[in-house]
Write a protein that holds these residues in place. Structure first.
Motif, PDB file in Angstrom:
ATOM      1  N   GLU A   3      29.657  42.200  31.796  1.00  0.00           N
ATOM      2  CA  GLU A   3      29.639  40.565  32.274  1.00  0.00           C
ATOM      3  C   GLU A   3      30.241  41.261  33.845  1.00  0.00           C
ATOM      4  O   GLU A   3      31.554  41.639  34.118  1.00  0.00           O
ATOM      5  CB  GLU A   3      30.040  39.526  31.597  1.00  0.00           C
ATOM      6  N   ARG A   4      29.755  39.480  34.489  1.00  0.00           N
ATOM      7  CA  ARG A   4      30.834  40.172  36.018  1.00  0.00           C
ATOM      8  C   ARG A   4      30.791  38.492  35.864  1.00  0.00           C
ATOM      9  O   ARG A   4      29.495  37.324  35.782  1.00  0.00           O
ATOM     10  CB  ARG A   4      29.948  40.401  37.045  1.00  0.00           C
ATOM     11  N   HIS A   5      31.630  38.155  36.141  1.00  0.00           N
ATOM     12  CA  HIS A   5      32.876  36.638  37.047  1.00  0.00           C
ATOM     13  C   HIS A   5      32.744  35.999  38.021  1.00  0.00           C
ATOM     14  O   HIS A   5      33.918  37.386  38.083  1.00  0.00           O
ATOM     15  CB  HIS A   5      33.006  35.978  35.343  1.00  0.00           C
ATOM     16  N   GLU A   6      32.615  35.167  38.707  1.00  0.00           N
ATOM     17  CA  GLU A   6      33.416  35.354  40.093  1.00  0.00           C
ATOM     18  C   GLU A   6      34.347  33.727  39.250  1.00  0.00           C
ATOM     19  O   GLU A   6      33.605  32.685  39.306  1.00  0.00           O
ATOM     20  CB  GLU A   6      32.255  34.276  41.104  1.00  0.00           C
ATOM     21  N   GLU A   7      35.273  34.406  39.671  1.00  0.00           N
ATOM     22  CA  GLU A   7      36.744  33.550  39.951  1.00  0.00           C
ATOM     23  C   GLU A   7      36.861  32.027  40.380  1.00  0.00           C
ATOM     24  O   GLU A   7      37.105  31.604  40.281  1.00  0.00           O
ATOM     25  CB  GLU A   7      37.317  34.743  39.419  1.00  0.00           C
ATOM     26  N   THR A   8      36.623  33.107  42.084  1.00  0.00           N
ATOM     27  CA  THR A   8      36.860  32.423  43.328  1.00  0.00           C
ATOM     28  C   THR A   8      35.958  32.905  44.356  1.00  0.00           C
ATOM     29  O   THR A   8      35.776  33.930  43.513  1.00  0.00           O
ATOM     30  CB  THR A   8      38.724  32.036  43.264  1.00  0.00           C
ATOM     31  N   ALA A   9      35.888  32.589  45.191  1.00  0.00           N
ATOM     32  CA  ALA A   9      35.149  32.939  46.972  1.00  0.00           C
ATOM     33  C   ALA A   9      35.995  34.511  46.843  1.00  0.00           C
ATOM     34  O   ALA A   9      35.114  35.352  47.173  1.00  0.00           O
ATOM     35  CB  ALA A   9      36.132  32.508  47.747  1.00  0.00           C
ATOM     36  N   ASP A  10      36.672  35.156  46.195  1.00  0.00           N
ATOM     37  CA  ASP A  10      37.485  36.467  46.568  1.00  0.00           C
ATOM     38  C   ASP A  10      38.008  36.668  45.557  1.00  0.00           C
ATOM     39  O   ASP A  10      38.610  38.529  45.579  1.00  0.00           O
ATOM     40  CB  ASP A  10      38.325  36.542  47.759  1.00  0.00           C
ATOM     41  N   ALA A  62      36.458  38.438  41.341  1.00  0.00           N
ATOM     42  CA  ALA A  62      35.741  38.804  40.196  1.00  0.00           C
ATOM     43  C   ALA A  62      36.226  38.950  39.150  1.00  0.00           C
ATOM     44  O   ALA A  62      37.275  39.833  39.246  1.00  0.00           O
ATOM     45  CB  ALA A  62      34.302  39.293  40.817  1.00  0.00           C
ATOM     46  N   SER A  63      35.689  39.141  38.093  1.00  0.00           N
ATOM     47  CA  SER A  63      36.028  39.728  36.962  1.00  0.00           C
ATOM     48  C   SER A  63      34.802  40.810  36.002  1.00  0.00           C
ATOM     49  O   SER A  63      33.876  40.243  36.547  1.00  0.00           O
ATOM     50  CB  SER A  63      37.047  38.788  35.528  1.00  0.00           C
ATOM     51  N   PHE A  64      35.119  41.757  35.255  1.00  0.00           N
ATOM     52  CA  PHE A  64      34.318  41.906  35.154  1.00  0.00           C
ATOM     53  C   PHE A  64      34.590  42.642  33.650  1.00  0.00           C
ATOM     54  O   PHE A  64      35.729  43.286  33.490  1.00  0.00           O
ATOM     55  CB  PHE A  64      34.306  43.368  36.067  1.00  0.00           C
ATOM     56  N   VAL A  65      33.113  42.431  32.426  1.00  0.00           N
ATOM     57  CA  VAL A  65      33.770  42.887  31.292  1.00  0.00           C
ATOM     58  C   VAL A  65      33.156  43.759  30.639  1.00  0.00           C
ATOM     59  O   VAL A  65      32.101  44.462  31.401  1.00  0.00           O
ATOM     60  CB  VAL A  65      33.478  41.758  30.363  1.00  0.00           C
ATOM     61  N   THR A 116      40.462  41.755  36.492  1.00  0.00           N
ATOM     62  CA  THR A 116      39.892  41.089  37.639  1.00  0.00           C
ATOM     63  C   THR A 116      40.205  41.587  38.778  1.00  0.00           C
ATOM     64  O   THR A 116      41.278  42.317  39.374  1.00  0.00           O
ATOM     65  CB  THR A 116      40.568  40.139  37.498  1.00  0.00           C
ATOM     66  N   VAL A 117      39.389  41.984  39.417  1.00  0.00           N
ATOM     67  CA  VAL A 117      38.698  42.097  41.303  1.00  0.00           C
ATOM     68  C   VAL A 117      39.671  41.527  42.610  1.00  0.00           C
ATOM     69  O   VAL A 117      38.603  40.661  42.814  1.00  0.00           O
ATOM     70  CB  VAL A 117      38.268  43.825  40.967  1.00  0.00           C
ATOM     71  N   LYS A 118      40.610  41.500  43.090  1.00  0.00           N
ATOM     72  CA  LYS A 118      40.291  40.502  44.282  1.00  0.00           C
ATOM     73  C   LYS A 118      39.797  41.223  45.401  1.00  0.00           C
ATOM     74  O   LYS A 118      40.775  42.186  45.569  1.00  0.00           O
ATOM     75  CB  LYS A 118      42.095  40.338  44.312  1.00  0.00           C
ATOM     76  N   ARG A 119      39.249  40.867  46.403  1.00  0.00           N
ATOM     77  CA  ARG A 119      38.409  41.624  47.159  1.00  0.00           C
ATOM     78  C   ARG A 119      40.316  42.031  48.323  1.00  0.00           C
ATOM     79  O   ARG A 119      40.548  40.728  48.526  1.00  0.00           O
ATOM     80  CB  ARG A 119      37.390  41.050  47.906  1.00  0.00           C
ATOM     81  N   VAL A 120      39.825  43.055  48.843  1.00  0.00           N
ATOM     82  CA  VAL A 120      41.104  43.524  50.074  1.00  0.00           C
ATOM     83  C   VAL A 120      40.696  43.215  51.257  1.00  0.00           C
ATOM     84  O   VAL A 120      39.950  44.674  51.290  1.00  0.00           O
ATOM     85  CB  VAL A 120      41.655  44.465  49.431  1.00  0.00           C
ATOM     86  N   ASP A 121      41.187  42.518  52.658  1.00  0.00           N
ATOM     87  CA  ASP A 121      40.525  42.684  53.454  1.00  0.00           C
ATOM     88  C   ASP A 121      41.802  42.373  53.949  1.00  0.00           C
ATOM     89  O   ASP A 121      42.722  42.760  53.866  1.00  0.00           O
ATOM     90  CB  ASP A 121      40.169  40.838  53.917  1.00  0.00           C
ATOM     91  N   GLY A 122      41.747  42.777  55.246  1.00  0.00           N
ATOM     92  CA  GLY A 122      42.611  43.598  56.607  1.00  0.00           C
ATOM     93  C   GLY A 122      41.716  44.561  56.898  1.00  0.00           C
ATOM     94  O   GLY A 122      40.857  45.165  56.558  1.00  0.00           O
ATOM     95  N   ALA A 135      42.621  32.656  40.579  1.00  0.00           N
ATOM     96  CA  ALA A 135      41.784  32.720  39.623  1.00  0.00           C
ATOM     97  C   ALA A 135      42.149  32.699  37.861  1.00  0.00           C
ATOM     98  O   ALA A 135      43.102  32.357  38.116  1.00  0.00           O
ATOM     99  CB  ALA A 135      41.435  34.447  39.758  1.00  0.00           C
ATOM    100  N   HIS A 136      41.280  32.250  37.374  1.00  0.00           N
ATOM    101  CA  HIS A 136      41.499  31.935  35.985  1.00  0.00           C
ATOM    102  C   HIS A 136      42.373  31.159  36.144  1.00  0.00           C
ATOM    103  O   HIS A 136      43.644  30.690  34.450  1.00  0.00           O
ATOM    104  CB  HIS A 136      42.049  32.676  34.995  1.00  0.00           C
ATOM    105  N   ARG A 137      42.277  29.824  36.893  1.00  0.00           N
ATOM    106  CA  ARG A 137      43.398  28.595  36.788  1.00  0.00           C
ATOM    107  C   ARG A 137      43.055  27.325  34.974  1.00  0.00           C
ATOM    108  O   ARG A 137      44.353  27.633  34.395  1.00  0.00           O
ATOM    109  CB  ARG A 137      43.212  27.958  37.410  1.00  0.00           C
TER     110      ARG A 137
END
Length: 395
Positions: free
Chosen positions: A162-169, A171-174, A222-228, A307-309
């Motif tokens: 499973e993949r779920h978009e939790e916020t714009a940046d 995502a969670s992966f099962v 749950t993975v947050k995209r790391v920008d910068g 995320a997951h609010r």
């Protein structure tokens, strides 16, 4: 403990060595990767190398360990060592790699300090190194034995189901094992290492907390995209490429910031993606019908960035003695408080044990507030995502 001969030498030279550690560790990594480029390609986090975080963390751990040996010669700084050992085990570090590190670290020390490294100084700091290395080797051997795996053999293929978009940046992966065997248990708060193949042929590894309770047929991260700059290589790859049906390499669970047993009151304080280990703890408490007093604090930029609010509200609401306190930089129309977390506004029960996870400035602020409010330093624990720059092995 240090020998009678080494202790005064280490005490006398610690200021000079400590002052040069940043340059020493910089030259150490340069020499190590020139000799063993596969370590940078497939083991060390290239982002943390590029921004200097890994170098600063290594320098801090060496200085902290040497200082602890001098301050309390009859004891080991086990909190710091345990944290490092769990990180190493999740990466699959092996005992023979400590010999390689020793070779290049001491070459860097001699290169930087020159004639100041007399035979007596070299022998004394050799003791420091091997006291720390052998302690870590022993702890890591115990962790591998606990997982019933050979030294370093911690990863297995797992399928994304499973993949779920939790916020714009975020995502969670099962995940579940590709061979159909059970995922296995873990302690709420632990993490796994995920290794992926990148376009340049490297296989980079990152740690992600398990963000749901143990005992389920699958694991969730749950993975947050790391920008910068530098960009997060693995988080970016997972966001851009990982889909249901894909396979990634995942380690056994490790980590020593875990939910304590018993019925004592808890404070779980997080910011941003630091909420993930807290979610697993709360999920476990709710699933097991816990009646513990649980104060939950979370800080984020806005409701949309949290995320997951909704899940957090649901889990805290399922606890008879749970309370949720939110701070958002931009609270909008929610009932969250604006600005930074202020723990002095909380009515915390006596004997509370606190767990913190989030950016270092957040954790330092919360810890300072708790200590000022009378919470014992020994009752405040933390988890750092990435190299531990909280020097001194505080807990």
């Amino acid at each position: 403990m240090l020998s009678e001969q080494a202790a005064p030498v280490v005490r006398a030279t610690l200021p000079a060595v400590g002052a040069a550690l940043d340059e020493i560790t910089e030259r150490f990594y340069a020499g190590l990767f020139a000799d063993r480029p596969e370590l940078l390609r497939d083991l060390f986090n290239r982002g943390n190398q590029a921004n200097g975080d890994q170098r600063r963390a290594l320098a801090g751990s060496i200085a902290a360990f040497a200082g602890a040996l001098l301050a309390s010669p009859e004891t080991r700084p086990d909190v710091m060592l345990s944290r490092i050992a769990h990180k190493h085990a999740s990466l699959g570090v092996t005992s023979d790699q400590y010999k390689v590190v020793h070779e290049h670290l001491f070459a860097a020390i001699v290169d930087v300090l020159g004639e100041a490294v007399t035979p007596e100084v070299a022998q004394a700091w050799d003791e420091v190194y091997w006291l720390m290395a052998n302690a870590l080797i022993s702890l890591e051997a115990g962790l591998y034995a606990e997982k019933r795996v050979a030294e370093g053999d911690v990863r297995r293929p797992m399928e994304i189901v499973e993949r779920h978009e939790e916020t714009a940046d975020t995502a969670s992966f099962v995940l579940h094992h590709t061979d159909g065997r059970p995922t296995g248990s873990f302690r709420p708060g632990q993490y796994v290492s995920v290794r992926v193949g990148l376009p340049d042929g490297s296989r980079q590894i990152r740690q992600y907390s398990l963000s749901a309770a143990p005992g389920r047929p699958q694991w969730r991260i749950t993975v947050k995209r790391v920008d910068g700059e530098p960009v997060g290589e693995v988080s970016t790859w997972l966001h851009d490429h990982a889909r249901v049906g894909d396979t990634v390499e995942v380690s056994a669970p490790f980590g020593d910031l875990v939910l304590p047993e018993g019925e004592g009151p808890l404070l779980l304080a997080s910011a941003g993606i630091g909420s993930t280990p807290m979610l697993a703890m709360l999920d476990h408490l709710a699933t097991t019908g816990s009646r513990r007093s649980v104060t939950v604090v979370h800080a984020d930029r806005s409701p949309a960035d949290h995320a997951h609010r909704e899940e957090l509200h649901r889990l805290v609401g399922a606890l008879p003695n749970g309370s949720l306190h939110l701070w958002y930089e931009q609270p909008g129309t929610t009932d969250a408080r604006p600005g930074r977390v202020d723990v002095s506004t909380l009515d915390l029960p006596a004997g509370v044990t606190a767990y913190l996870c989030g950016p270092l400035p957040f954790m330092r602020q919360v810890r300072g507030g708790l200590l000022a409010g009378g919470v014992a330093a020994s009752a405040v624990h933390y988890e750092v995502f990435g190299p531990d720059l909280w020097l001194g092995g505080e807990n």
